[in-house]
Design an enzyme around this catalytic site. Structure first.
Site, short mmCIF file in Angstrom:
data_model
loop_
_atom_site.label_atom_id
_atom_site.label_comp_id
_atom_site.label_asym_id
_atom_site.label_seq_id
_atom_site.Cartn_x
_atom_site.Cartn_y
_atom_site.Cartn_z
CG HIS A 47 -2.25 -1.12 1.22
ND1 HIS A 47 -3.31 -0.98 0.60
CD2 HIS A 47 -2.00 -2.16 1.95
CE1 HIS A 47 -4.03 -1.93 0.72
NE2 HIS A 47 -3.24 -2.82 1.55
N PRO A 48 0.41 2.23 -0.53
CG PRO A 48 -0.60 3.77 -2.10
CD PRO A 48 -0.68 2.33 -1.66
#
Length: 333
Positions: free
Chosen positions: A59-60
């Site tokens: 995930h960013p």
């Protein structure tokens, strides 16, 4: 009608390769709800510590466009959509504050802040980050895993809706269905046979064991990875006249049960025989943390716990979350 997807599809839903492989093996799915049920079981009961951390790194960070680890194009697109409300409501100052708190969070816990950001504003996300920051590492690791499951379920719904044959259960998909029954903690890196009495209100059914009654593993929170090479010792209190008491010199009453060393996944080997019924009594599990980290605060860590007569067929998982100046543990089912 049964629907089948491949590993690539499921990797877009959750960045754990173990999760994606297990989901592909479990296909076909007759409905979205069947896929969600399988996903919950795989994520909480089969995916280990490495798999959880792998999914987190896919995930960013909230407010950023790229994840720290390579991820699929589908996952990147979904992440962008899930953060759209947060980005639309952000200001320069709120993004800066979010960046600073993200950095503090990662420094403390060893992984990025995981939250199901769909339809949540920047202020809401920032408030939640600040609320969760004081948590103990073990508590926060558990919350992050639950949030990851919420994200996975939303993405499974998107995956199913992209096909022509969407199950009618899609309309019944609730928000936050990943919330587990009260009192139940998922076991990190171990398999759960059944929910505890506290979570279901029903007695645990008797069954033949496929693992020893007492198991453990160690997570190095400061590194955000399993702790390998830690010596583990299991003992039982055998003095029938007294119980161990705080501060008493009673080391001679502890009897060796087994020992092992944690592997690359932080799990110890077999500490005792695989038996259906474990003897009730008081047990002590000790970790040679001083040898693992000579510069650390703890020369060793010992955890004492009691198994009662009514619990002899239960499984006791005693994981240790270790950081340079603190440690925590909990009892798994």
């Amino acid at each position: 009608m049964d629907l089948r997807f491949d590993e690539k599809d499921f990797l877009g839903c959750c960045g754990s390769t173990r999760f994606a492989k297990e989901m592909a093996l479990a296909s076909h799915f007759s409905s979205l709800q069947a896929a969600i049920s399988a996903a919950r079981d795989i994520w909480f009961n089969k995916v280990d510590v490495n798999g959880w951390l792998e999914a987190f790194s896919a995930h960013p960070q909230i407010g950023e466009s790229r994840a720290s680890a390579p991820t699929s194009e589908t996952s990147a697109q979904w992440s962008k959509g899930e953060q759209s409300t947060a980005l639309a409501t952000a200001t320069g100052s709120s993004l800066q504050e979010l960046y600073e708190w993200n950095a503090l969070y990662r420094q403390k816990f060893g992984f990025i802040f995981i939250i199901c950001a769909s339809e949540r504003s920047t202020d809401e996300i920032l408030a939640e980050l600040k609320r969760r920051y004081p948590n103990r590492p073990l508590v926060e690791f558990e919350i992050a895993a639950q949030e990851q499951m919420k994200i996975t379920e939303l993405r499974l719904a998107k995956l199913f809706s992209s096909t022509e044959n969407v199950s009618s259960t899609t309309d019944k998909y609730p928000t936050g269905v990943a919330k587990k029954a009260e009192g139940r903690l998922s076991i990190i890196g171990d398999h759960v046979n059944a929910a505890s009495e506290a979570s279901t209100g029903k007695p645990i059914q008797s069954h033949a064991r496929n693992r020893p009654p007492i198991t453990t593993h160690v997570l190095d929170v400061s590194r955000g990875s399993p702790a390998s090479g830690i010596e583990v010792l299991l003992e039982k209190w055998m003095n029938t006249q007294t119980r161990p008491t705080f501060g008493a010199m009673d080391s001679g009453s502890w009897v060796f049960q087994g020992s092992s060393t944690t592997d690359s996944d932080g799990r110890s080997g077999q500490l005792m025989r695989i038996i259906d019924d474990i003897d009730p009594g008081i047990y002590r599990i000790s970790f040679n943390t001083g040898n693992y980290n000579p510069n650390g605060f703890f020369p060793y860590v010992s955890i004492v716990f009691e198994i009662r007569q009514s619990q002899t067929r239960q499984h006791f998982h005693v994981p240790l979350l270790l950081s340079p100046f603190s440690f925590s543990t909990y009892r798994g089912s």
